[in-house]
Design a protein around this motif. Structure first.
Motif, PDB file in Angstrom:
ATOM      1  N   ALA A  89       0.825  -1.216   0.000  1.00 51.62           N
ATOM      2  CA  ALA A  89       0.000   0.000   0.000  1.00 51.62           C
ATOM      3  C   ALA A  89       0.855   1.260   0.000  1.00 51.62           C
ATOM      4  N   LYS A  90       1.947   1.246   0.775  1.00 53.44           N
ATOM      5  CA  LYS A  90       2.812   2.427   0.891  1.00 53.44           C
ATOM      6  C   LYS A  90       3.835   2.547  -0.225  1.00 53.44           C
ATOM      7  N   GLN A  91       3.984   1.465  -1.010  1.00 55.89           N
ATOM      8  CA  GLN A  91       5.090   1.359  -1.979  1.00 55.89           C
ATOM      9  C   GLN A  91       6.415   1.511  -1.231  1.00 55.89           C
ATOM     10  N   ARG A  92       6.465   0.851  -0.076  1.00 55.70           N
ATOM     11  CA  ARG A  92       7.661   0.941   0.770  1.00 55.70           C
ATOM     12  C   ARG A  92       8.559  -0.247   0.465  1.00 55.70           C
ATOM     13  N   PRO A  93       9.875  -0.028   0.346  1.00 57.96           N
ATOM     14  CA  PRO A  93      10.778  -1.157   0.109  1.00 57.96           C
ATOM     15  C   PRO A  93      10.696  -2.173   1.249  1.00 57.96           C
ATOM     16  N   PRO A 121       5.665  13.450   2.949  1.00 57.98           N
ATOM     17  CA  PRO A 121       5.592  13.897   4.348  1.00 57.98           C
ATOM     18  C   PRO A 121       4.630  13.024   5.151  1.00 57.98           C
ATOM     19  N   SER A 122       4.961  12.746   6.396  1.00 59.61           N
ATOM     20  CA  SER A 122       4.100  11.916   7.243  1.00 59.61           C
ATOM     21  C   SER A 122       2.749  12.600   7.464  1.00 59.61           C
ATOM     22  N   PRO A 123       1.692  11.790   7.621  1.00 61.36           N
ATOM     23  CA  PRO A 123       0.344  12.347   7.767  1.00 61.36           C
ATOM     24  C   PRO A 123       0.031  12.717   9.212  1.00 61.36           C
ATOM     25  N   PRO A 136       3.743   1.556  10.086  1.00 61.08           N
ATOM     26  CA  PRO A 136       4.583   2.695   9.722  1.00 61.08           C
ATOM     27  C   PRO A 136       3.696   3.918   9.648  1.00 61.08           C
ATOM     28  N   SER A 137       4.283   5.073   9.395  1.00 62.11           N
ATOM     29  CA  SER A 137       3.473   6.261   9.131  1.00 62.11           C
ATOM     30  C   SER A 137       2.620   6.000   7.879  1.00 62.11           C
ATOM     31  N   ALA A 138       1.380   6.531   7.883  1.00 65.82           N
ATOM     32  CA  ALA A 138       0.400   6.183   6.842  1.00 65.82           C
ATOM     33  C   ALA A 138       0.474   7.119   5.639  1.00 65.82           C
ATOM     34  N   ASN A 139       1.694   7.331   5.147  1.00 70.39           N
ATOM     35  CA  ASN A 139       1.905   8.135   3.949  1.00 70.39           C
ATOM     36  C   ASN A 139       2.456   7.238   2.850  1.00 70.39           C
ATOM     37  N   LEU A 140       2.406   7.708   1.605  1.00 73.86           N
ATOM     38  CA  LEU A 140       3.149   7.023   0.562  1.00 73.86           C
ATOM     39  C   LEU A 140       4.630   7.168   0.874  1.00 73.86           C
ATOM     40  N   LYS A 158      16.356  11.008   1.063  1.00 70.36           N
ATOM     41  CA  LYS A 158      15.107  11.505   0.476  1.00 70.36           C
ATOM     42  C   LYS A 158      13.934  10.955   1.285  1.00 70.36           C
ATOM     43  N   HIS A 159      13.292  11.812   2.011  1.00 70.31           N
ATOM     44  CA  HIS A 159      12.269  11.387   2.955  1.00 70.31           C
ATOM     45  C   HIS A 159      11.443  12.616   3.267  1.00 70.31           C
ATOM     46  N   TYR A 160      10.216  12.434   3.627  1.00 75.75           N
ATOM     47  CA  TYR A 160       9.376  13.563   4.011  1.00 75.75           C
ATOM     48  C   TYR A 160       9.342  14.627   2.915  1.00 75.75           C
TER      49      TYR A 160
HETATM   50 MG    MG Z   1       7.547   6.994   7.886  1.00 78.09          MG
END
Ligand code: MG
Ligand code: TXA
Length: 345
Positions: free
Chosen positions: A57-61, A152-154, A144-148, A234-236
């Motif tokens: 869902a997050k496209q997180r590695p 930026p974190s939601p 995790p934080s519920a962002n893509l 590269k984050h947030y």
């Molecule tokens: Mg996060």
């Protein structure tokens, strides 16, 4: 998939609403829920296929491990093993609250929760909705934080909806997060203990309890070999290019005014004290006073999203002093800027 937003009271959560969300967690689905730091994207931490859905869902590695959330200290022994006494001292001082402890993983935790690592991150959040959801679900929740990934974190339910609509069953809307910055991640598997990510609990507060704690945050450029998880520079990141200015205030403001004059489509994140001297010819968001950095922290991620909605190309921001919660704000801005720091003199 249709994503439902359910309003929930953030002091006395309605049991019916909580039960609806808990049923989704128990059946292996995804629920976003408020915590005091940021909104989390939760799944049953004991169910590897539910956990898998978080990454998708997050496209997180899959190489970036998740935090396991618990409602009661008793549950810690199901998540971790060989727990040092320092963990209990820290829990006593800072839980419930924005501190995450990295400990030896219990075999009961599926390996995909920790990206295969032998260590697991655990947190006991201080939000009535998070605690009620955990208790009603009857299982620890990986979140995790519920962002893509890399957004930026939601800090509000609408931020979650903007990033993840159609990818989860339910968003519990408990209003804006009160801290607005993620938890401090403290690794207790190494000696001395190391802060991997500054967050809602300050380094100074941790060192009052354990002076040997070191600050080991790494800012790794993308492309470089990643030695620790979750350390990508590269984050947030908003879509706009962020430029972070450091140096004496007057010199910084002069540089910022110069760039405002040169750039066509610029947004400013300004401390209240600076608004007047930056105000013209730019979209300005007042972050709050340098005298109240907790309030600045609360507004930070939402403000980055707000400037993106206004379609600015560049965002200019003056760095806060790097102590207390200022260190956490500095870290998030530095990552949002992908390391673009402009030293004014
Ligand atoms: Mg996060
Ligand atoms: O405040 C928070 O911590 C929020 C709320 C929802 O609890 N959660 C959060 O999760 O920010 P996430 O996944 O966005 O960030 C978790 C951080 C990442 O930097 C990750 O690499 C690190 O914690 N982490 C998780 N497990 C770890 C482990 N086993 N070893 C080292 N770092 C770990």
């Amino acid at each position: 998939m249709e994503t439902r937003i359910l309003a929930v009271n953030n002091v006395l959560p309605e049991p019916g609403v909580i039960e609806t969300a808990a049923a989704v967690i128990r059946s292996g689905g995804l629920v976003a829920f408020p915590t005091e730091t940021v909104y989390g994207l939760g799944a049953d931490a004991a169910n590897p296929s539910a956990v898998e859905k978080i990454f998708a869902a997050k496209q997180r590695p899959a190489s970036d491990p998740l935090i396991v959330h618990i409602a009661d200290l008793d549950e810690l022994a199901q998540i971790a093993v060989e727990i040092p006494s320092l963990a209990y001292e820290l829990a006593d001082a800072f839980w419930p609250g924005p501190l995450t402890l990295v400990l030896q993983r219990s075999p009961r935790i599926p390996p995909n929760v920790t990206a295969g690592l032998a260590a697991v991150a655990v947190r006991l959040p201080a939000h009535p909705v998070a605690v009620a959801l955990l208790r009603a679900s009857g299982t620890p929740i990986a979140a995790p934080s519920a962002n893509l990934f890399a957004r930026p974190s939601p800090t509000q339910a609408q931020h979650v909806f903007a990033d993840l609509a159609g990818r989860l069953e339910i968003i519990l809307d408990g209003g804006p997060a009160t801290v607005g910055l993620e938890s401090t991640v403290l690794d207790l598997t190494c000696d001395p203990p190391a802060v991997l990510r500054p967050g809602g609990i300050t380094l100074e507060a941790l060192r009052e309890l354990e002076p040997s704690i070191v600050y080991a945050t790494r800012h790794v450029a993308s492309g470089a070999a990643v030695s620790s998880p979750g350390m990508l520079l590269k984050h947030y990141s908003p879509r706009a290019e962020v430029r972070l200015f450091t140096g004496a205030r007057d010199a910084v403001l002069a540089q910022m005014r110069k760039q405002i004059a040169e750039l066509a489509n610029v947004g400013i994140l300004a401390f209240s004290e600076d608004v007047e001297s930056l105000g013209n010819h730019a979209v300005v968001i007042d972050l709050g006073s340098t005298q109240d950095l907790s309030a600045v922290g609360r507004k930070l991620f939402g403000s980055l999203r707000q400037l993106d909605e206004q379609n600015v190309d560049v965002i200019l921001v003056r760095a806060p002093d790097r102590n207390g919660i200022g260190e956490t704000i500095w870290d998030r801005l530095y990552r949002a800027a992908e390391g673009r720091v402009i030293e004014a003199d």
